[in-house]
Design a protein around this motif. Structure first.
Motif, short mmCIF file in Angstrom:
data_model
loop_
_atom_site.label_atom_id
_atom_site.label_comp_id
_atom_site.label_asym_id
_atom_site.label_seq_id
_atom_site.Cartn_x
_atom_site.Cartn_y
_atom_site.Cartn_z
N SER A 59 49.73 69.03 -15.76
CA SER A 59 50.41 69.12 -17.05
C SER A 59 49.58 68.47 -18.15
N GLN A 63 48.51 70.52 -21.37
CA GLN A 63 48.82 69.94 -22.68
C GLN A 63 47.59 69.94 -23.58
N ASP A 75 55.03 72.71 -28.19
CA ASP A 75 56.28 72.36 -27.50
C ASP A 75 56.51 73.16 -26.23
N LEU A 78 54.93 72.53 -21.71
CA LEU A 78 55.52 72.06 -20.46
C LEU A 78 55.94 73.23 -19.58
N ASN A 139 55.66 63.92 -24.65
CA ASN A 139 56.88 64.71 -24.49
C ASN A 139 56.89 65.77 -25.57
N LEU A 143 62.17 67.22 -25.90
CA LEU A 143 62.54 66.25 -24.87
C LEU A 143 62.56 64.82 -25.41
N SER A 144 62.19 64.66 -26.71
CA SER A 144 62.22 63.31 -27.26
C SER A 144 63.63 63.00 -27.72
N ASN A 158 64.70 63.49 -21.80
CA ASN A 158 63.75 63.81 -20.73
C ASN A 158 64.37 63.55 -19.35
N SER A 226 55.36 63.33 -15.21
CA SER A 226 54.49 63.13 -16.37
C SER A 226 55.31 62.91 -17.63
N GLN A 227 56.58 63.31 -17.60
CA GLN A 227 57.43 63.15 -18.77
C GLN A 227 58.12 61.80 -18.85
#
Lengths: 309, 366, 278
Positions: A59, A63, A75, A78, A139, A143-144, A158, A226-227
């Protein structure tokens, strides 16, 4: 007065339950593939944690690609990372099974050592490729933040997403194991390898695919991790002991056992943490597991049968 | 006389091609402290403090490998927690060494520095008596033994074996590592114990002290080999291999494997503790990192590479891998883990009986 | 556990000697006053809903050689598991002699009490020599301490020689057990059983994988043991069963279906049905 107290208590409980389920779902992602391969092949894959790590790095790479090529669609990175992580770990898992683990069947302790060797090499390879430091995985904006229930209790998006994601993975795995021909084969081989072999199940191929599948699920788990945490070469090491405990507690051969084991460990961990601290809580849980297997050596859910030696 | 003894031991301990080599190795080991003490540092025969410490450290590892072999090679129980027993022994000795610093620490206090740092006013109860070396040695042997007894009794009683046993022992050492990382546990947290000054009044880094500790390590290794040899050649040893090969047959012969496993498991843990107690004053530090699961698994590969189920094999394996490690970490630090990982895979795939098996096969062919 | 002195006295007894059979059968600890060495009463065992044993009742007389037959899945091995303590019965009771409740003892204790068991698949200690295999099985103390100080006595040596002759492995005594042929492993396992001096021997398919000549020899051997020991033999080989004759019990679906001489059970309609109906 009492009303306020009891509602506060309720929110506290909700908070514990939430963080417990959240931890449990992470453990479940880590342990699910392990339970499948252990049930099927009777081998412990010590490199399983590294599949999580590779998934997380996948990821990271996706990214970075998005950041430099499609910053507008950042965005969505993911979602793109999921198939990439699954594919990479699926292939690595199958390759490991083909090249190494296959040659060690019937020698579970040696398999454990060999897979540990694999894990050392994977860790060092990642260190050399990406550096020994943690890398930063952002993120996506959706997801924030979090869902604020009360000022004291906010459920981060998340975490919520991971719980939903784990539920999704679980449903897919269940469907795969129970509604497809491959799943039928996997279950057949888990219960009686010799018999499955003699009625024409291609056990070699099933082993390979199942190993790939277990690794692939761990790869997906890596994307989820990873998140919520740091991504570094040693990421997998931190999860390996806990996910083994899930397998020990849950028993092998049935998804329900793994789910119960993971959620149970997650929730008990979070309940013990505030009063005992994370470390003592963990030790207490280990002690509990040792005592628990006195009573049920096969775990919570086990396939019982005539004991074959 | 030294050579006569070593030759006799080698005759009793090793297979044919190793006899002479073993005797020579023992003679060299016994000569090393003398060469450290009584030769001119400029002379080519001189053994430096660095070399003596390195070899002493490796000898401690060899003892651990031997202890591991008794439970894995002979009894079939792969322990991934032997690093814990070793570290506990080290901590036991470390407690004494910390107390022996006396007022020479940074804070010039009665208490070890880390306790002053944590603002503790009195010694915790489990530190009582640790100013005596004898009691510290009792702890170094007794605590691993007791832990092994309790854990082993629970595990063997419920017939945990195979990979289950391995991962339970791994969880045990992992939990202990987390525990020792905490400052409040009372063992110096992350940093563990270090900056030792003296042992029984002698300077810890003095050549005489180093030489004595080294000699003691050699003696312990030889004694452990002799005891191991006697053990595996007794009826007891045959019962151990019977547990490894066909445990249920043994049960239906009327033996209860529980007590046999427990005996060798506890003895092995205590031997590890003793090795740890000799290790710490030589390397001058002990910290929770010694308990990391990775260390324990590495012990298994020493045994596997050397050849499990033989007593000399693990000693060779520990020597070979650790010598390789100290070379690699200087020459190619980046590639050490590849080498080690490759060794894990290659040994399990191609050398099920280890280096010693390879030697034996050569001999059988010739 | 039986006192050492008794077992030593017993060791002196020779296989072909004319000591009264009762010398081996009436050991202290096992009360066989009613002439029965083993009673299974109303035993049930189930695995996840599958009833492996279904209210099974069976008894074996002192010195008897009993054959157990039955189709696959009839519960023969599970029954042996229950007797030897490997599996616990869900209900019912298993008694050794009049007084010893087998449910209260572990596998090792049951073996020490005098029940020996041979597995379906021959299991010997493959890394050891034939002689060492027998040494481990010899009756005697079983403690860790004893094993550390164990020395082979002259008597024990004689006993091993005797057993080696009996199981026809005298020539192979120094050979690794793992290198023996299948039939030889079966014999070694029988020899180990005898070395334990059990009163009751449970033999699970003792002639599986043996040549005709070996099977014949095994039948002879079992016939010489009959009377001195009580034996329970599970076999599929009907010719072999015919050659050792005795009483036959037919198990089906976890319970006794028929009992009697071989001719009787072979003529029984229900027996024919369970064998042919599948």
């Amino acid at each position: 007065m009492a009303d306020i107290k009891s509602s506060q208590w309720r929110y506290n409980m909700l908070g514990y339950a939430f963080s417990g389920i959240s931890l449990g779902s992470v453990l479940l992602l880590a342990a699910l593939g392990l339970a499948i391969t252990y049930g099927l092949l009777g081998v412990i894959n010590m490199a399983h944690g590294e599949m999580l790590m590779i998934g997380a790095y996948a990821s990271y790479v996706v990214q970075n690609l998005f950041r430099s090529w499609w910053p507008g669609a950042f965005d969505a990175y993911l979602l793109a990372a999921l198939p990439v992580a699954f594919a990479v770990t699926f292939v690595i898992g199958m390759a490991l099974e083909r090249l190494i683990i296959r040659h060690l069947y019937g020698r579970p302790l040696e398999t454990l050592l060999a897979t540990w060797g694999i894990s050392l090499m994977l860790i060092q390879a990642v260190r050399m490729l990406f550096g020994a430091q943690n890398v930063e995985v952002a993120n996506p904006s959706w997801l924030s933040g979090g869902w604020e229930i009360t000022p004291a209790l906010t459920l981060p998006y998340n975490r919520l997403a991971i719980i939903a994601f784990v539920a999704g993975v679980l449903v897919l795995t269940w469907l795969l194991l129970n509604k497809t021909r491959l799943g039928l084969f996997v279950r057949a081989v888990t219960q009686n390898r010799r018999m499955a072999d003699s009625v024409g199940v291609p056990t070699g191929k099933v082993d390979m695919l199942a190993f790939g599948l277990g690794s692939g699920i761990a790869g997906l788990g890596g994307v989820a991790l990873s998140q919520i945490g740091n991504v570094g070469p040693e990421l997998g090491q931190g999860y390996i002991v806990d996910s083994f405990m899930v397998v020990v507690l849950g028993g092998v051969g049935q998804l329900a056992g793994t789910v119960t084991g993971a959620m149970g460990l997650g929730i008990v961990n979070k309940i013990l943490e505030p009063s005992l601290g994370a470390v003592l809580g963990k030790i207490l849980i280990l002690g509990f597991i040792i005592l628990f297997i006195q009573k049920r050596p096969q775990g919570l859910f086990a396939l019982k049968g005539r004991v074959l030696d | 006389m030294q050579t006569a003894l070593s030759l006799r031991l080698a005759t009793r301990l090793g297979p044919q091609p190793l006899k002479l080599a073993g005797g020579a190795a023992l003679a060299v080991l016994l000569a090393m402290p003398a060469l450290h003490l009584w030769t001119d540092p400029a002379s080519s025969l001189h053994v430096s403090a660095y070399t003596l410490t390195l070899v002493g450290k490796i000898l401690c590892y060899a003892i651990v490998a031997l202890a591991m072999d008794l439970v894995w090679g002979y009894t079939g129980l792969l322990s991934l927690g032997h690093g814990l027993f070793f570290a506990l022994g080290g901590y036991g000795m470390g407690m004494y060494l910390m107390r022996a610093i006396g007022h020479d620490g940074n804070y010039q206090s009665d208490l070890p520095d880390f306790m002053v740092f944590l603002d503790w006013k009195t010694l915790p109860w489990f530190w009582q008596g640790s100013e005596h070396l004898a009691w510290a040695l009792c702890l170094a042997v007794g605590v691993p033994g007791l832990l092994a007894l309790v854990f082993g009794w629970l595990a063997f009683r419920s017939r945990i074996k195979g990979v289950y046993f391995s991962i339970m022992t791994q969880a045990l050492t992992y939990a202990a590592m987390l525990l020792f990382f905490r400052n409040e546990t009372g063992f110096g947290g992350n940093n563990g114990f270090t900056d030792f000054k003296r042992i029984l009044g002698y300077g810890i880094a003095a050549p005489g002290t180093r030489a004595t500790l080294f000699l003691l390590t050699v003696l312990l290794l030889v004694a452990a080999l002799a005891a191991g040899f006697w053990l595996v050649n007794s009826k007891f040893g045959r019962i151990l291999t019977a547990i490894r090969d066909a445990e249920s047959r043994l049960m239906f012969c009327g033996y209860n494997p529980l007590y046999y496993k427990l005996f060798i498991w506890v003895a092995s843990a205590m031997l590890c503790g003793l090795a740890g107690a000799l290790y710490v004053p030589q390397v001058g530090i002990i910290n929770p990192g010694e308990m990391s699961p990775a260390n324990s698994i590495e012990i298994a590969i020493w045994v596997a590479v050397g050849g499990r189920g033989s007593l000399i094999g693990p000693v060779l394996g520990a020597g070979f891998i650790n010598a390789a490690k100290s070379w690699f970490t200087v020459a190619f630090p980046e590639y050490w883990l590849f080498f080690l990982g490759g060794l894990f895979i290659a040994t399990t795939l191609f050398l099920p009986r280890g280096l010693l098996g390879l030697l034996r096969r050569h001999k059988e062919k010739a | 556990m039986m006192p050492v002195t008794t077992s030593q006295a017993l060791q002196r007894e020779s296989w072909d000697g004319d000591t009264p059979a009762s010398g081996r059968l009436l050991q202290p600890g096992v009360d066989v006053t009613h002439g029965q060495i083993l009673y299974l009463d109303d035993i049930s065992v189930s695995f996840d809903g599958f009833r492996a044993l279904n209210r099974l009742s069976l008894s074996i007389g002192v010195g008897e050689l009993r054959c157990i037959i039955g189709p696959n899945g009839a519960g023969k091995t599970t029954m042996m598991d229950v007797i030897t303590g490997k599996t616990r019965a869900d209900s019912g009771s298993a008694f050794f002699g009049q007084t010893i409740n087998l449910a209260q003892h572990s596998e090792a204790e049951i073996a020490q009490l005098g029940i020996g068991r041979k597995f379906q698949k021959p299991t010997v200690f493959e890394a050891m020599t034939v002689q060492e295999n027998l040494e481990l099985a010899l009756a005697g103390p079983r403690s860790v301490w004893a094993s550390l100080r164990a020395r082979l006595s002259g008597q024990q040596r004689d006993r091993i020689d005797e057993l080696l002759t009996l199981i026809r492995l005298g020539e192979q005594r120094a050979r690794q057990a793992g290198l023996l042929s299948h039939g030889q492993k079966q014999w070694l396992e029988i020899g180990m059983l005898l070395a334990q001096e059990p009163q009751l021997l449970l033999l699970d398919e003792p002639v599986a994988g043996m040549t005709d000549a070996e099977t014949e020899k095994t039948a002879e051997l079992l016939l010489t043991l009959k009377g001195r020991h009580s034996l329970m033999v599970v076999e599929h080989d009907m010719d072999f069963i015919a050659s050792i004759a005795g009483k036959v019990t037919v198990l089906a679906e976890g319970a006794v279906l028929a009992e009697g001489s071989l001719q009787q059970v072979q003529a029984d309609e229900r027996v024919i049905e369970v064998y042919l109906g599948r």
